[in-house]
Design an enzyme around this catalytic site. Structure first.
Site, PDB file in Angstrom:
ATOM      1  N   GLY A  46       0.823  -1.197   0.000  1.00 20.96           N
ATOM      2  CA  GLY A  46       0.000   0.000   0.000  1.00 20.96           C
ATOM      3  C   GLY A  46       0.860   1.251   0.000  1.00 20.96           C
ATOM      4  O   GLY A  46       2.038   1.205   0.388  1.00 20.96           O
ATOM      5  N   GLN A  51       3.051   9.928   1.147  1.00 21.26           N
ATOM      6  CA  GLN A  51       4.345   9.232   1.079  1.00 21.26           C
ATOM      7  C   GLN A  51       5.128   9.574  -0.186  1.00 21.26           C
ATOM      8  O   GLN A  51       6.317   9.254  -0.273  1.00 21.26           O
ATOM      9  CB  GLN A  51       4.152   7.715   1.165  1.00 21.26           C
ATOM     10  CG  GLN A  51       3.630   7.249   2.519  1.00 21.26           C
ATOM     11  CD  GLN A  51       3.490   5.751   2.549  1.00 21.26           C
ATOM     12  OE1 GLN A  51       2.480   5.222   2.146  1.00 21.26           O
ATOM     13  NE2 GLN A  51       4.514   5.055   3.004  1.00 21.26           N
ATOM     14  N   CYS A  89       6.298  -0.242   7.069  1.00 17.45           N
ATOM     15  CA  CYS A  89       5.849   0.882   6.241  1.00 17.45           C
ATOM     16  C   CYS A  89       6.993   1.285   5.321  1.00 17.45           C
ATOM     17  O   CYS A  89       8.145   1.352   5.773  1.00 17.45           O
ATOM     18  CB  CYS A  89       5.452   2.052   7.138  1.00 17.45           C
ATOM     19  SG  CYS A  89       4.981   3.528   6.232  1.00 17.45           S
ATOM     20  N   LEU A  90       6.671   1.563   4.062  1.00 20.63           N
ATOM     21  CA  LEU A  90       7.719   1.937   3.100  1.00 20.63           C
ATOM     22  C   LEU A  90       8.431   3.225   3.521  1.00 20.63           C
ATOM     23  O   LEU A  90       9.563   3.464   3.113  1.00 20.63           O
ATOM     24  CB  LEU A  90       7.127   2.104   1.700  1.00 20.63           C
ATOM     25  CG  LEU A  90       6.581   0.821   1.057  1.00 20.63           C
ATOM     26  CD1 LEU A  90       5.921   1.140  -0.279  1.00 20.63           C
ATOM     27  CD2 LEU A  90       7.678  -0.207   0.885  1.00 20.63           C
ATOM     28  N   HIS A 131      -4.067   1.262   7.772  1.00 26.78           N
ATOM     29  CA  HIS A 131      -2.713   1.840   7.752  1.00 26.78           C
ATOM     30  C   HIS A 131      -2.642   3.019   6.781  1.00 26.78           C
ATOM     31  O   HIS A 131      -2.117   4.103   7.128  1.00 26.78           O
ATOM     32  CB  HIS A 131      -1.734   0.727   7.346  1.00 26.78           C
ATOM     33  CG  HIS A 131      -0.302   1.132   7.218  1.00 26.78           C
ATOM     34  ND1 HIS A 131       0.703   0.565   7.985  1.00 26.78           N
ATOM     35  CD2 HIS A 131       0.323   2.025   6.402  1.00 26.78           C
ATOM     36  CE1 HIS A 131       1.867   1.114   7.647  1.00 26.78           C
ATOM     37  NE2 HIS A 131       1.662   1.995   6.688  1.00 26.78           N
ATOM     38  N   GLU A 132      -3.187   2.839   5.575  1.00 27.83           N
ATOM     39  CA  GLU A 132      -3.068   3.901   4.566  1.00 27.83           C
ATOM     40  C   GLU A 132      -3.961   5.094   4.903  1.00 27.83           C
ATOM     41  O   GLU A 132      -3.584   6.246   4.663  1.00 27.83           O
ATOM     42  CB  GLU A 132      -3.387   3.357   3.168  1.00 27.83           C
ATOM     43  CG  GLU A 132      -2.509   2.200   2.702  1.00 27.83           C
ATOM     44  CD  GLU A 132      -1.012   2.405   2.885  1.00 27.83           C
ATOM     45  OE1 GLU A 132      -0.544   3.557   2.851  1.00 27.83           O
ATOM     46  OE2 GLU A 132      -0.307   1.392   3.081  1.00 27.83           O
ATOM     47  N   HIS A 135      -2.278   7.258   7.265  1.00 29.07           N
ATOM     48  CA  HIS A 135      -1.314   8.149   6.601  1.00 29.07           C
ATOM     49  C   HIS A 135      -1.979   9.458   6.167  1.00 29.07           C
ATOM     50  O   HIS A 135      -1.373  10.530   6.251  1.00 29.07           O
ATOM     51  CB  HIS A 135      -0.729   7.480   5.353  1.00 29.07           C
ATOM     52  CG  HIS A 135       0.493   6.649   5.588  1.00 29.07           C
ATOM     53  ND1 HIS A 135       1.674   7.168   6.079  1.00 29.07           N
ATOM     54  CD2 HIS A 135       0.747   5.329   5.366  1.00 29.07           C
ATOM     55  CE1 HIS A 135       2.585   6.199   6.148  1.00 29.07           C
ATOM     56  NE2 HIS A 135       2.046   5.069   5.733  1.00 29.07           N
TER      57      HIS A 135
HETATM   58 NI    NI Z   1       2.901   3.179   5.507  1.00 31.35          NI
END
Ligand code: NI
Length: 151
Positions: A46, A51, A89-90, A131-132, A135
């Protein structure tokens, strides 16, 4: 289509609240395409627009070979039951965090054509929705963790 740079934790853009998309136009569709490319390149499940440094309520997710493109996503139903699971998380490389989430959520969002869709997810998909969307409200796993897990 293009790969965009993924912002890392410590950059304040990740802690800003994203704005609603007013019109789903070609710019948003290009952003969605780029975000899918960027997520796949980084081997993630995701990615939220913040991000890649864009403060708009846009998310992409890929779980079980299905891509979800979510504009202005909102959780409209959530299970009372929750579970604590480990997440990465990226934007937070090297961090694994135990985060408490509902086990099932239903999300409403606009698709790439500006039409309202409804998705229900459990397991990894539920985790990704939560999670997204966090963000988009400026929250990463660093802020939402119950505890941090040593790798
Ligand atoms: Ni993330």
């Amino acid at each position: 289509m293009a790969i965009r740079n993924i912002v890392k934790h410590g950059d304040s853009v990740l802690n800003k609240k994203c704005r609603e998309v007013v019109v789903v136009d070609d710019r948003i569709r290009t952003l969605l395409d780029d975000m899918v490319d960027t997520m796949r390149e980084a081997d993630g499940v995701g990615l939220a627009a913040s991000q890649v440094g864009i403060l708009k309520r846009v998310v992409v997710i890929e779980v079980d070979d299905k891509v979800y493109e979510l504009v202005n996503p909102v959780i409209v139903e959530r299970s009372d039951e929750t579970a604590v699971k480990n997440e990465g998380c990226l934007s937070c490389p090297g961090v694994t965090a135990a985060v408490e989430r509902p086990v099932k959520v239903t999300v409403e969002a606009l698709d790439r054509n500006g039409e309202k869709q409804r998705y229900t997810g459990e397991g990894l998909l539920c985790m990704a929705f939560c999670h997204e969307i966090d963000h988009l409200d400026g929250l990463t796993i660093v802020e939402t963790a119950q505890e941090f897990i040593d790798d």
